[in-house]
Design an enzyme around this catalytic site. Structure first.
Site, short mmCIF file in Angstrom:
data_model
loop_
_atom_site.label_atom_id
_atom_site.label_comp_id
_atom_site.label_asym_id
_atom_site.label_seq_id
_atom_site.Cartn_x
_atom_site.Cartn_y
_atom_site.Cartn_z
N VAL A 5 0.88 -1.13 -0.09
CA VAL A 5 0.02 -0.08 -0.07
C VAL A 5 0.97 1.28 0.12
CG1 VAL A 5 -0.15 -0.02 2.47
CG2 VAL A 5 -1.82 1.23 1.32
N CYS A 6 0.51 2.19 -0.80
CA CYS A 6 1.03 3.54 -0.51
C CYS A 6 -0.30 4.67 -0.42
CB CYS A 6 1.92 3.83 -1.85
SG CYS A 6 0.99 3.96 -3.37
N ARG A 7 -0.13 5.70 -1.13
CA ARG A 7 -1.06 6.73 -0.99
C ARG A 7 -2.40 6.50 -1.79
NH1 ARG A 7 -2.13 12.12 -2.92
NH2 ARG A 7 -0.41 12.13 -3.80
#
Length: 112
Positions: free
Chosen positions: A62-64
């Site tokens: 996950v990232c933004r």
């Protein structure tokens, strides 16, 4: 003309509570808000820390918003981590789905 091979992905609503969630955002993003139990390894440290990432179970990255995590998923898969999965929409979709978040800075958890 040229297409990128599709990467495995999942939605925030489909992530199991006990999933290995690998958060590849920068330190300030992590401190602002992250999923409880997530493991934080900023994207640029993934090559040095690849041995810390399980190869024998699903790893949801996950990232933004999902762009950096997609790059990490591709890297991990090219390096033997075939069970790496991208979280569609990243932490923005996680928060929008009402999934739990905590902060590391004492403030209200948020996605920056």
């Amino acid at each position: 003309m040229f297409s990128r091979p599709s990467l495995p992905s999942t939605t925030a609503g489909d992530v199991a509570d006990d999933a290995y969630l690998l958060d590849v955002r920068e330190d300030d993003e992590w401190q602002a808000g992250h999923a409880p139990g997530a493991v934080h390894v900023p994207m640029m440290l993934i090559p040095q820390r690849i041995d810390d990432i399980p190869a024998d179970r699903d790893v949801v990255v996950v990232c933004r918003v999902g762009g950096r995590s997609a790059q990490v998923v591709a890297f991990l898969q090219q390096n033997g981590r075939e069970r790496a999965i991208n979280l569609e929409g990243g932490m923005q979709s996680w928060a929008a789905a009402g999934k739990p978040m905590v902060s590391g800075d004492g403030g209200v958890p948020r996605v920056i």
